[in-house]
Write an enzyme that holds these catalytic residues in place. Structure first.
Site, short mmCIF file in Angstrom:
data_model
loop_
_atom_site.label_atom_id
_atom_site.label_comp_id
_atom_site.label_asym_id
_atom_site.label_seq_id
_atom_site.Cartn_x
_atom_site.Cartn_y
_atom_site.Cartn_z
N GLU A 163 0.81 -1.22 0.00
CA GLU A 163 0.00 0.00 0.00
C GLU A 163 0.84 1.28 0.00
OE1 GLU A 163 -2.88 -0.23 3.13
OE2 GLU A 163 -3.98 -1.86 2.18
N GLU B 163 -4.85 -9.14 1.53
CA GLU B 163 -5.59 -8.75 2.74
C GLU B 163 -7.06 -8.91 2.47
OE1 GLU B 163 -4.72 -4.97 4.62
OE2 GLU B 163 -2.57 -5.23 4.26
#
Length: 779
Positions: free
Chosen positions: A397, A477
């Protein structure tokens, strides 16, 4: 003072520590006699009290950082003249500076990397030497979760001949693997730190899991003074034992260096023989067997021990993950402790080994361009021999995901991995970036990746599959529970042409798409940091709490992931006392008890999660019916049961035969403490631990969850109380204390052995209940 003898020895003990920044602490003559004597691993943040008044400190769990100094005095025997001496730190958080006898050896900003220095030029034989380490975590918080502070991992000292195997210098690969035979390739880098040209004789012996010789190879080669040479030796092994999740078979490569026919160095390298295949149509295969990654993301703290996590604490946690059927771990988002990977090798976990969270974001921004390649290289060379590691992740990210510069950085890092460790695929965990048109699909960011990892983007699998049929995909995730799919970062259901709102667990997006490699839920175990707000110190939304105990919310994954027949009971109850956590990741309020005296004859919502064909529910022996699991979303059967005290039972059946059972029993008044150690003896190594599970029980031994009370621990003998916990991250009692209030009828004490043999007595007390004493031999 420690003396140097063997090739690699622990350098963990007899450090002196001060929280502060005194002038001159790097100098050998500095007076540290009043400093604390400690051992490492050591985390000085967890020893401090959380501070509600600290601004924006929820990432750290409200724990302070600060500057700390460590100093160690040690002797160098005269017979080490002519030897090379190296030190390795498995992890120092962070911005460390290391000094030997006042000489600055180096600075390392990244707190998760393992690194080392050559001590030889500044050692003083036959004198006392002083190693000093300054740790600067005054800029805390510096991660998006609890990082800890200090020398929080092990320290090792290595003494070698000038002709020796280089640091992390063995590299074992298995280019050809089948059930009938395997080729094992061992590449060994040998350093010649003399000024003379030498002839090196390198002998490598492969040992099978029983310690028997499975292969041997000898190579001779000249090595010029001040240079290194890489040796390559290959072995053909018939009918090898293959490393897998179910049978984690480990071999050992013993590498011996001879100089003038004299043995001068020896290194042992555990490894596994296994074959990885990643198929864009059919998914992941381990040794030819289709295998879904049933994974969790895992941060590096250990609850009450902070970031300084003993090996046995890791082992307890991994065994809890095994209990719910987990077979894979993503080391989110940083280099893991080496011993964690050792355990994954031994217990059979598949690992996505991750290098960084942000790249030029956060505190690392000032250091990334200078240090990223060195830190990535350290991860690759340190971890490349672990059979558990099957994927390299270069980041998570990052802020640059939508920029051309970010795409170029991704290419540079991915190419570096493929150049130096090409036996595993490379990935990066992409955030949804819904406002940027999912830029990784069109700005070149995903092109250098072997696997595209999706964070919370299961609803785009089918769209991307159609657009990129050769892409390898994984859910890096995923939300853990039955949330309807939502627009990331909001509570609004996501309605578009790709996905409709439904209450299906994201796990089924993996099961129903062969091409998806697997999933890592966020997160596997509750951790410190990323709190939703005071007084919570951390993330409470995992299926396993900070003590390593399964929560009721673990029921779903236990039933979905395990292969053996399972049925698990839970009671959905709005009055359940739970840390509210983070809305996107939170679970329905649920308990695993049958104590509702104030709701007699009221309808209770009971859930049975199962992988069986059908479940029968009974209350006090009376059947409440039989239901098929396939008739319910997520195979989580919902029942409405009028409350009556007694026993609630669930029976799972396949083909009409009972194959699994679970029950909840109404508890009475707490009359005793049940103390259960997870081990019966401790090693006198200053590191070993035993966990004491303490439970309030009634006369029938049923846990009493609605009458919590203070429990104290007293330790006598060669051990200490390392920490106490109860699994409730909102509890304001310190972890480094001698007492803890139970939460839902339980608390935990962790006892750590000293370095002397003897007997340890631990007495557990709670007012009004009989005290309990447990004994452990330490030796």
């Amino acid at each position: 003072m420690a003396e140097l003898r063997n090739r690699t020895t622990s350098f963990d003990f007899d450090w002196r520590f001060l929280l502060g920044d005194p002038q001159g602490a790097a100098e050998p003559a500095f007076d540290d006699s009043q400093w604390r004597t400690i051992g490492v691993p050591h985390d000085y943040s967890i020893e401090q009290a959380p501070r509600e008044d600290m601004p924006d400190w929820h990432p750290s769990g409200f724990y302070p950082g600060g500057i700390g100094w460590y100093r160690k005095h040690f002797a160098v025997p005269a017979d080490l003249a002519g030897k090379r001496v190296f030190i390795q730190f498995d992890g120092v958080y962070h911005r460390s500076d290391v000094y030997l006898n006042g000489h600055h050896l180096g600075h390392r900003p990244y707190g998760y990397v393992s690194f080392g220095y050559d001590l030889t030029p500044h050692l003083r034989p036959r004198e006392t030497n002083v190693l000093a380490v300054r740790v600067d975590h005054s800029d805390s918080p510096t991660s998006r979760w609890y990082s800890g502070s200090g020398i929080y991992r092990h320290v090792w000292l290595t003494v070698t001949d000038p002709l020796h195997v280089a640091h992390w210098g063995t590299y074992v690969t298995t280019p050809e693997v089948s059930a009938e035979s395997a080729t094992v390739r061992v590449q060994t880098t040998v350093d010649n730190d003399t000024e003379d040209d030498l002839t090196c004789q390198l002998v490598t012996v492969l040992l099978d899991p029983e310690g028997r010789t499975a292969g041997e190879s000898e190579t001779r080669s000249p090595i010029s003074g001040g240079t290194s040479t890489e040796f390559t030796q290959e072995f053909a092994l018939p009918t090898p034992g293959l490393w897998s999740v179910e049978t984690p078979v480990l071999y050992t490569a013993v590498t011996r260096v001879y100089r003038d026919d004299r043995l001068v160095d020896e290194v042992t390298t555990p490894f596994g023989i296994r074959h990885l295949r990643f198929d864009p149509k059919e998914g992941f295969f381990l040794n030819g067997v289709s295998t879904k990654l049933k994974g969790v993301c895992l941060h590096h703290d250990g609850g009450c021990v902070g970031a300084a996590v003993p090996l046995r604490v890791w082992e307890r946690r991994l065994r809890a993950l095994k209990e719910i059927g987990c077979n894979a771990i993503r080391t989110s988002h940083n280099h893991p402790a080496p011993e964690l990977l050792d355990l994954c090798d031994r217990l059979g976990f598949l690992v996505m080994d991750e290098a960084f969270d942000k790249w030029r974001g956060g505190y690392y921004a000032a250091h990334f361009d200078q240090w990223a390649i060195a830190d990535l290289d350290g991860l690759l060379r340190r971890d490349r021999n672990h059979p558990c590691v099957i994927i390299w992740s270069i980041g998570n990210e990052v802020d640059e995901q939508g920029s051309p510069a970010g795409a170029e950085t991704c290419r540079i890092l991915a190419d570096y991995v493929r150049q130096h460790e090409p036996t595993r695929p490379v990935t990066y965990a992409a955030h949804p970036d819904r406002h940027e048109g999912r830029c990784v699909n069109h700005n070149g960011f995903s092109e250098p990746l072997d696997i595209v990892s999706y964070n919370y983007q299961e609803h785009w699998f089918e769209q991307d599959r159609a657009a990129y049929p050769q892409r390898l995909m994984i859910a890096s995730e995923a939300l853990p529970y039955f949330h309807g799919r939502t627009d990331y970062g909001t509570d609004r259901p996501l309605h578009n042409q790709y996905c409709s709102y439904d209450p299906v667990n994201p796990w089924w997006d993996v099961v129903n798409h062969d091409y998806v490699l697997g999933q890592f839920i966020w997160a596997g175990i509750d951790y410190l940091g990323e709190s939703a707000g005071w007084p919570s110190k951390g993330w409470p939304d995992a299926p396993i709490d900070s003590c390593g105990w399964l929560k009721p919310r673990a029921n779903f994954h236990t039933a979905a992931w395990r292969q053996d027949p399972v049925v698990r009971l839970g009671v959905l109850h709005d009055g359940a006392d739970q840390d509210p956590g983070h809305p996107m990741w939170s679970w329905p309020r649920m308990v695993r008890h049958w104590n509702f005296a104030d709701q007699w004859n009221q309808m209770m919502r009971v859930e049975t999660c199962t992988n069986c064909e059908s479940v029968e529910l009974l209350l006090n022996g009376q059947s409440l019916g039989v239901r098929r699991a396939d008739d319910y979303p997520n195979r989580a059967i919902l029942w409405y049961v009028p409350y009556a005290a007694g026993t609630l039972e669930a029976i799972g059946r396949n083909g009409g035969q009972e194959v699994a059972r679970d029950e909840l029993r109404t508890a009475g008044t707490a009359v005793a403490l049940q103390v259960e150690p997870d081990r019966t003896a401790l090693a006198a190594d200053g590191q070993d631990v035993v966990h004491l599970d303490v439970t309030l029980v009634d006369t029938d031994g049923v846990r009493v969850q609605d009458a919590d009370r203070l429990v104290s621990f007293a330790v006598e003998g060669p051990a200490r109380l390392l920490g106490v916990d109860n699994g409730d991250l909102r509890c304001r009692e310190p972890y480094k204390a001698f007492s803890r209030t139970t939460y839902q009828g339980r608390c935990l004490g962790i006892i750590q052995a000293g370095r002397e043999a003897g007997e340890v007595l631990v007495t557990v007390r709670s007012e009004g209940l009989p005290e309990v004493t447990v004994r452990f031999p330490v030796g």
